[in-house]
Design a protein around this motif. Structure first.
Motif, PDB file in Angstrom:
ATOM      1  N   UNK A   1       0.816  -1.222   0.000  1.00 12.72           N
ATOM      2  CA  UNK A   1       0.000   0.000   0.000  1.00 12.72           C
ATOM      3  C   UNK A   1       0.848   1.270   0.000  1.00 12.72           C
ATOM      4  N   UNK A   2       2.136   1.147   0.215  1.00 11.45           N
ATOM      5  CA  UNK A   2       2.993   2.324   0.370  1.00 11.45           C
ATOM      6  C   UNK A   2       3.014   3.269  -0.829  1.00 11.45           C
ATOM      7  N   UNK A   3       2.889   2.796  -2.084  1.00  8.69           N
ATOM      8  CA  UNK A   3       2.879   3.739  -3.203  1.00  8.69           C
ATOM      9  C   UNK A   3       1.744   4.773  -3.139  1.00  8.69           C
ATOM     10  N   UNK A   4       0.693   4.504  -2.373  1.00 11.39           N
ATOM     11  CA  UNK A   4      -0.390   5.484  -2.237  1.00 11.39           C
ATOM     12  C   UNK A   4       0.092   6.792  -1.614  1.00 11.39           C
ATOM     13  N   UNK A   5       1.209   6.759  -0.906  1.00  8.60           N
ATOM     14  CA  UNK A   5       1.721   7.960  -0.246  1.00  8.60           C
ATOM     15  C   UNK A   5       1.965   9.103  -1.230  1.00  8.60           C
TER      16      UNK A   5
ATOM     17  N   UNK B   1      -0.641   9.577  11.507  1.00 14.32           N
ATOM     18  CA  UNK B   1       0.613   9.716  10.771  1.00 14.32           C
ATOM     19  C   UNK B   1       0.667  11.147  10.256  1.00 14.32           C
ATOM     20  N   UNK B   2       1.802  11.803  10.461  1.00 16.34           N
ATOM     21  CA  UNK B   2       1.956  13.198  10.077  1.00 16.34           C
ATOM     22  C   UNK B   2       3.054  13.303   9.023  1.00 16.34           C
TER      23      UNK B   2
ATOM     24  N   UNK C   1       3.519   6.949   4.494  1.00 15.76           N
ATOM     25  CA  UNK C   1       4.082   5.806   3.756  1.00 15.76           C
ATOM     26  C   UNK C   1       4.553   4.707   4.719  1.00 15.76           C
ATOM     27  N   UNK C   2       5.335   5.107   5.726  1.00 15.00           N
ATOM     28  CA  UNK C   2       5.982   4.124   6.588  1.00 15.00           C
ATOM     29  C   UNK C   2       5.049   3.532   7.640  1.00 15.00           C
TER      30      UNK C   2
ATOM     31  N   UNK D   1       3.540  -0.186   8.073  1.00 18.79           N
ATOM     32  CA  UNK D   1       3.359  -1.101   9.213  1.00 18.79           C
ATOM     33  C   UNK D   1       1.895  -1.357   9.550  1.00 18.79           C
ATOM     34  N   UNK D   2       1.020  -0.354   9.426  1.00 18.89           N
ATOM     35  CA  UNK D   2      -0.386  -0.572   9.778  1.00 18.89           C
ATOM     36  C   UNK D   2      -1.123  -1.430   8.751  1.00 18.89           C
ATOM     37  N   UNK D   3      -0.712  -1.374   7.505  1.00 23.74           N
ATOM     38  CA  UNK D   3      -1.317  -2.232   6.484  1.00 23.74           C
ATOM     39  C   UNK D   3      -0.537  -3.541   6.338  1.00 23.74           C
ATOM     40  N   UNK D   4       0.549  -3.668   7.065  1.00 19.21           N
ATOM     41  CA  UNK D   4       1.327  -4.899   7.048  1.00 19.21           C
ATOM     42  C   UNK D   4       0.477  -6.074   7.514  1.00 19.21           C
TER      43      UNK D   4
END
Length: 183
Positions: free
Chosen positions: A29-33, A54-55, A61-62, A67-70
């Motif tokens: 999911x990180x590319x959504x950042x 997350x700020x 992303x991280x 980690x939360x979507x991990x």
């Protein structure tokens, strides 16, 4: 809250949904950042005493998307309905949470209830913030059912172990103490 052209917001939603589908296929999911501003915030409530926040794009992303979507690789989040407020520059999307694991009867494990996201658009095809909601009781119920059936992913087992460890988890704050407000 600035107004934005309706067609621009519709294009942002189209891009968001396409990026979500790509991330579901990748299991990452990180590319959504890249669809958030540098200073965006992304948060949700985690029960009566805790919020997640997350700020900034890097934390989004991280933490939120990493980690939360991990452990949710293989899951899909099909949007069921999307409402666009072009006067306020906001979008609300209602989604389901569907696991790739299946029950013995062939149906997928799916979180009951309503999940969704509220977004504030910043222009330039970026969100300035996102707030999610979901039924934590139903999420917990599905994870317990999957655990009993032995179909929880290794990533989700690691997340549950992390939560049970009692150690501080980045992005989690006592309710009302997050660096950005849920509302």
């Amino acid at each position: 809250m600035p107004a934005f052209p309706r067609d621009e917001l519709e294009e942002m939603v189209r891009r968001w949904l396409a990026a979500n589908r790509r991330c579901e296929e990748l299991g990452d999911w990180r590319p959504l950042a890249e669809l958030y501003t540098e200073d965006a915030t992304y948060g949700w409530n985690v029960g009566p005493d805790q919020d997640f926040m997350a700020v900034g794009r890097d934390e989004i992303r991280d933490l939120a998307l990493g980690s939360e979507m991990g452990g949710l690789d293989g899951w899909s989040y099909p949007y069921q309905s999307i409402l666009i407020d072009d006067r306020g520059g906001e979008v609300v999307g209602f989604w389901k949470q569907v696991a790739d694991a299946r029950r013995p009867d062939g149906t997928p494990y799916e979180v009951a209830g309503i999940g969704g996201s509220r977004f504030r658009y910043a222009g330039g095809f970026r969100w300035s913030w996102q707030r999610d909601w979901f039924d934590l009781g139903n999420v917990t119920s599905v994870f317990v059912e999957m655990m009993k059936a032995g179909v929880l992913s290794d990533g989700m087992k690691r997340r549950l172990d992390r939560a049970a460890s009692g150690a501080a988890i980045p992005g989690y704050y006592r309710r009302g103490q997050a660096p950005a407000s849920i509302w």
